[in-house]
Design an enzyme around this catalytic site. Sequence first.
Site, PDB file in Angstrom:
ATOM      1  N   ARG A 228       0.856  -1.176   0.000  1.00 51.18           N
ATOM      2  CA  ARG A 228       0.000   0.000   0.000  1.00 51.18           C
ATOM      3  C   ARG A 228       0.894   1.229   0.000  1.00 51.18           C
ATOM      4  O   ARG A 228       1.955   1.239   0.625  1.00 51.18           O
ATOM      5  CB  ARG A 228      -0.927   0.016   1.232  1.00 51.18           C
ATOM      6  CG  ARG A 228      -2.126  -0.921   1.139  1.00 51.18           C
ATOM      7  CD  ARG A 228      -3.104  -0.444   0.073  1.00 51.18           C
ATOM      8  NE  ARG A 228      -4.327  -1.222   0.039  1.00 51.18           N
ATOM      9  CZ  ARG A 228      -4.503  -2.309  -0.695  1.00 51.18           C
ATOM     10  NH1 ARG A 228      -3.506  -2.750  -1.452  1.00 51.18           N
ATOM     11  NH2 ARG A 228      -5.663  -2.943  -0.688  1.00 51.18           N
ATOM     12  N   GLU A 257      -3.483   8.353  -4.270  1.00 50.66           N
ATOM     13  CA  GLU A 257      -3.848   7.775  -5.562  1.00 50.66           C
ATOM     14  C   GLU A 257      -5.080   8.479  -6.114  1.00 50.66           C
ATOM     15  O   GLU A 257      -6.053   8.682  -5.387  1.00 50.66           O
ATOM     16  CB  GLU A 257      -4.097   6.267  -5.415  1.00 50.66           C
ATOM     17  CG  GLU A 257      -2.833   5.507  -5.030  1.00 50.66           C
ATOM     18  CD  GLU A 257      -3.045   3.997  -4.953  1.00 50.66           C
ATOM     19  OE1 GLU A 257      -4.191   3.522  -5.169  1.00 50.66           O
ATOM     20  OE2 GLU A 257      -2.063   3.291  -4.692  1.00 50.66           O
ATOM     21  N   HIS A 276      -1.609   0.777  -9.482  1.00 51.54           N
ATOM     22  CA  HIS A 276      -2.265  -0.130  -8.535  1.00 51.54           C
ATOM     23  C   HIS A 276      -3.019  -1.249  -9.268  1.00 51.54           C
ATOM     24  O   HIS A 276      -4.208  -1.482  -9.070  1.00 51.54           O
ATOM     25  CB  HIS A 276      -3.232   0.643  -7.629  1.00 51.54           C
ATOM     26  CG  HIS A 276      -3.461  -0.036  -6.300  1.00 51.54           C
ATOM     27  ND1 HIS A 276      -3.704   0.653  -5.132  1.00 51.54           N
ATOM     28  CD2 HIS A 276      -3.472  -1.349  -5.948  1.00 51.54           C
ATOM     29  CE1 HIS A 276      -3.870  -0.194  -4.135  1.00 51.54           C
ATOM     30  NE2 HIS A 276      -3.738  -1.421  -4.612  1.00 51.54           N
TER      31      HIS A 276
END
Length: 321
Positions: A228, A257, A276
């Site tokens: 993460r 993000e 991601h």
Amino acid sequence: MKIALCYQTQPEFVDAIQQVAPDAEVIDAGQEGIADAILDADVFCGHAKVPMPWAEVVQKGKLKWIQSSAAGMDHCLVPEVIASDIIVSSASGLFANQVAEQTFSLLLGLIRSLPVFFRAQAVKDYTRRPTHDLHGKTVGIVGLGGNGRRIAEILAAFQTRILATDLFPYDCPDHVEALWPADRLDDLLAESDVVILTLPLNASTYHIIDEGRFAAMKQDAWFINVARGQVVKEVALVEALQSKKLLGAGIDVAEIEPLPHESPLWTMGNVIISPHVGAQGATRNADATQLFCTNLRRYLNGEPPINLVDKQLGFPVRKPS
């Protein structure tokens, strides 16, 4: 019983869930409708990427079980849910093959100088330039859960020396030289030519990789984050790259993000960025549905789900064999 879904479903996925629980009302809410649908749901399966009324959900007391369609649990493990009686289970390890493939795409791309060659290709420049080797390197994996263990299996074929840390350091695979407790992270960083992050995000791992941790790494190390974004203090990562402490970084996740346009990471020649996508794959949603159906049968039979999450830790606890 009402089951609210919020992931990329297909009619056959919804049908499969309905067959397991024929008397249930299955609501394919999607991102647009999940914030409303969850207020009246008994079971939730998915990964909401929109603001969710978790405090109201807990207050109503109707929701009994959350099955995440992702391994990371930060999307639903808010304080209200943690303190509640809601059962939570994850997709931990379900996409380990995909995460491993993404890890090696980033790592091998950096080590074999693909960013350099891609820029050369754009201008039709056929010039040999230096590359590096993965074989023979010491690789440190931070977090030896389902994803970390799969990455270690593949790394073994590259004749690497593999070290790892984990909060529960037991059942060390034969191909891993040492599995240390989490408090030996600095020891791992000091010995590793390559550092790969596969640990979960929780209160104790937020910004666990900061200026001090980058300083603890070997000079000219490679850094890969498929965990993460918020486990890394991104400004410290930028500084480590700019100061040449790191040879390069591959990041599938970012602290914010989407990664902001003004981030220096975008224009660094020794950085590979992917948005991601580590857990993406052709069968991801089918696999998530299969896991949910398996756990739904267990739920209806009064059995605990596979990948039952310790809500304080934020992930399922691996039991020693």
